[in-house]
Design an enzyme around this catalytic site. Structure first.
Site, mmCIF file in Angstrom:
data_model
loop_
_atom_site.group_PDB
_atom_site.id
_atom_site.type_symbol
_atom_site.label_atom_id
_atom_site.label_comp_id
_atom_site.label_asym_id
_atom_site.label_seq_id
_atom_site.Cartn_x
_atom_site.Cartn_y
_atom_site.Cartn_z
ATOM 1 N N ASP A 1 0.831 -1.218 0.000
ATOM 2 C CA ASP A 1 0.000 0.000 0.000
ATOM 3 C C ASP A 1 0.862 1.262 0.000
ATOM 4 O O ASP A 1 0.653 2.161 0.822
ATOM 5 C CB ASP A 1 -0.921 0.025 1.228
ATOM 6 N N GLU B 1 -10.957 0.904 -3.537
ATOM 7 C CA GLU B 1 -10.413 1.261 -2.216
ATOM 8 C C GLU B 1 -9.160 2.100 -2.424
ATOM 9 O O GLU B 1 -8.866 2.536 -3.535
ATOM 10 C CB GLU B 1 -10.092 -0.023 -1.421
#
Length: 574
Positions: A30, A196
């Site tokens: 991420d 997301e």
């Protein structure tokens, strides 16, 4: 220790003007990144490990070093125990009016903000700006008119639904939000399921939200755009796997260079090794970004495996100054000759400074300039599995294949202690020496973690064999523990009913030697990633707290030395 020449584990810089992907073959998942002047800063998820929230630095987007952590500990008391997969999820980093902001979600606790003026220095105590479960992947954004916003996603495991992005007004100092959140996108209503990881930017009067969709291992990169921060937003897929070997090219960061080039950092989930970091060129067509390289007739890009390095505005001769522009990677080998713990290490849970001492000799005595680390035994209850020991001292896999050797001395063990090395994923193995009633045993552990409602239930098989006294007769009780990761093949797997090809299959083996020459293969198994994390490996000393002793035991570690597996060096040629 004797002089050891450190080896590179994974060099992305081909040193001919090009780089290869991934730029980091390690689990910096991420990723988000920014450029401030001529410096790039990148951060990543860290879940329940501490110190938490790594900060990496680069001058050219290709060569990276870990320089700091935002958090010494994960906020909240419960992280004194390992809570695999919980803790610090996908963070974002921004620079605004002289201050660095890192906004990070903890899916059970809320959205937090920490700041600093100096990314190498102390970060502020994190503030929970939106308490409560469910929101994830937050990103702050400051508009030209001084107004500030926060965009975020949601976690179905915490809130009951997914694929929705929200935006809400944020205080200009980043320390709170106000007003009602506005739903700006619902991936359930179109083909953008599991959207997301939103990151917000502005360009040419458009507000952009970059957000991956389609699932971590199978997805793509989507971009939303609008003339108004609250929408309505139109959307477009800008990066797909296509014919490339990069499955699910996923969430990341748009950055530019001082020369005006655009680049995109993102991750790829390669299973056991975790989510590794790639760098893609990026350009604009009709005010939409295209990430990677688009083929004839495609209005989206595909990942590149090799490309020219970013133009950072330096001449050939300036770039030859390797003190300013080094070819580098995050550290792996550790001779334990520095005062502080090196930055590749993270503990399995929130740690205590009493767990280790870096200035010691082989017997654990204080030394002026020690080249050992003393690991003190941390008590554990009888039913606690090895994978849940708090004081596992771990680092990420640094390459597709590698070997590392840890030299440990066990003369400080007391009855009830167990010390050795671990390879930690949802399937894991540990190998070490246990002391009981004055005798020593070779103990291997094979564990399997199963998750139910975010709780872990572990099965363990423990095997013990006595160590003959004459093999362990020297006064330092020194052993060499060798950990090898080999790629044995590739397989195909299904994720969300979609096929993922060329999934690496890696075998991890743990061996022990009493002389540093002859190794015994004590345990090997097929490696499997942990809960949202790649496999980590490292060492530990634990004490069974049902065994009472006058003093606590310890082990000393002389070094851990990484070397590249011979079978993988052929990749260098390409």
């Amino acid at each position: 220790g004797d002089v050891y020449k450190r080896q590179f584990m994974w060099v992305a810089d081909l040193q001919n003007g090009n780089y290869r992907n991934p730029v980091l073959y390690a689990d910096y998942s991420d990723p988000d990144a920014i450029r401030v002047g001529e410096d790039y800063f990148m951060i990543a998820s860290s879940f329940s490990n501490s110190p938490a929230l790594p900060v990496l630095h680069s001058k050219d987007l290709v060569n990276w070093k870990v320089i700091n952590y935002c958090l010494k500990h994960v906020p909240e008391f419960r992280y004194n125990n390992p809570l695999h997969g919980c803790g610090v999820w996908a963070p974002s980093i921004r620079y605004h009016e002289g201050t660095y902001y890192v906004c990070f979600p903890m899916p059970d606790e809320g959205i937090y903000m920490t700041t600093t003026k100096d990314p190498w220095g102390e970060w502020s105590k994190p503030v929970n700006i939106r308490p409560g479960a469910g929101w994830i992947d937050p990103c702050p954004f400051w508009d030209d008119d001084g107004k500030a916003y926060l965009v975020a996603g949601v976690a179905k495991s915490r809130i009951g639904y997914k694929s929705v992005l929200h935006i809400v007004r944020m205080q200009p100092d980043g320390m709170g939000i106000f007003g009602d959140e506005v739903k700006i996108f619902d991936g359930n209503e179109n083909d953008q399921i599991t959207i997301e990881g939103p990151k917000m930017y502005k360009r040419n009067g458009y507000y952009y939200v970059f957000a991956p969709a389609g699932g971590v291992k199978t997805g793509w990169q989507t971009v939303l755009r609008s003339k108004n921060p609250f929408g309505p937003y139109e959307y477009k897929v800008v990066l797909r796997q296509g014919d490339s070997p990069v499955n699910g090219p996923h969430q990341g960061a748009w950055v530019d260079t001082v020369t005006g080039e655009d680049w995109f950092l993102h991750f790829q989930d390669v299973y056991a090794a975790g989510r590794i970091t790639h760098l893609q060129p990026m350009h604009w067509e009709n005010d939409w970004p295209i990430i990677g390289v688009n083929k004839e007739g495609n209005d989206y890009g595909e990942p590149v495996m090799e490309y020219r390095k970013p133009d950072i505005g330096k001449t050939e001769s300036e770039l030859e100054d390797k003190s300013k522009y080094p070819v580098c990677e995050p550290d792996t080998t550790d001779e334990f000759d520095s005062d502080a713990l090196m930055l590749q290490w993270q503990w399995n849970a929130n740690y205590d400074d009493s767990w280790f001492d870096t200035k010691t000799d082989v017997y654990g005595n204080k030394a002026e300039d020690g080249s050992y680390i003393k690991l003190n035994a941390v008590p554990t209850t009888p039913l606690r599995p090895v994978g849940d020991y708090r004081n596992l001292l771990l680092q990420k896999w640094p390459a597709p294949e590698f070997t590392c050797v840890t030299k440990m001395s066990f003369n400080g063990l007391v009855d009830g202690d167990y010390a050795g090395m671990i390879s930690l994923g949802v399937d894991y193995a540990a190998l070490g020496v246990a002391k009981k009633n004055g005798s020593y045993f070779l103990r291997t552990v094979n564990g399997k973690q199963n998750f139910d409602c975010e709780s872990v239930y572990t099965q363990e098989i423990v095997d013990e064999k006595p160590i003959e006294a004459d093999r362990f007769a020297d006064d330092t009780k020194t052993v060499y523990l060798r950990y090898t990761v080999k790629r044995t093949g590739a397989t195909e797997t299904k994720e969300m009913a979609l096929s993922v090809k060329n999934v690496p299959v890696e075998e991890a083996s743990l061996e022990i030697s009493f002389d540093g020459k002859a190794y015994e293969n004590a345990v090997s198994y097929t490696a499997k990633a942990g809960r949202w994390v790649g496999v980590k490996n490292g060492m530990f000393v634990s004490h069974d707290n049902t065994v009472k002793n006058e003093e606590n035991g310890f082990a000393t570690v002389d070094y851990i030395r990484y070397s590249e597996s011979v079978s993988y060096t052929h990749l260098r040629a390409h």
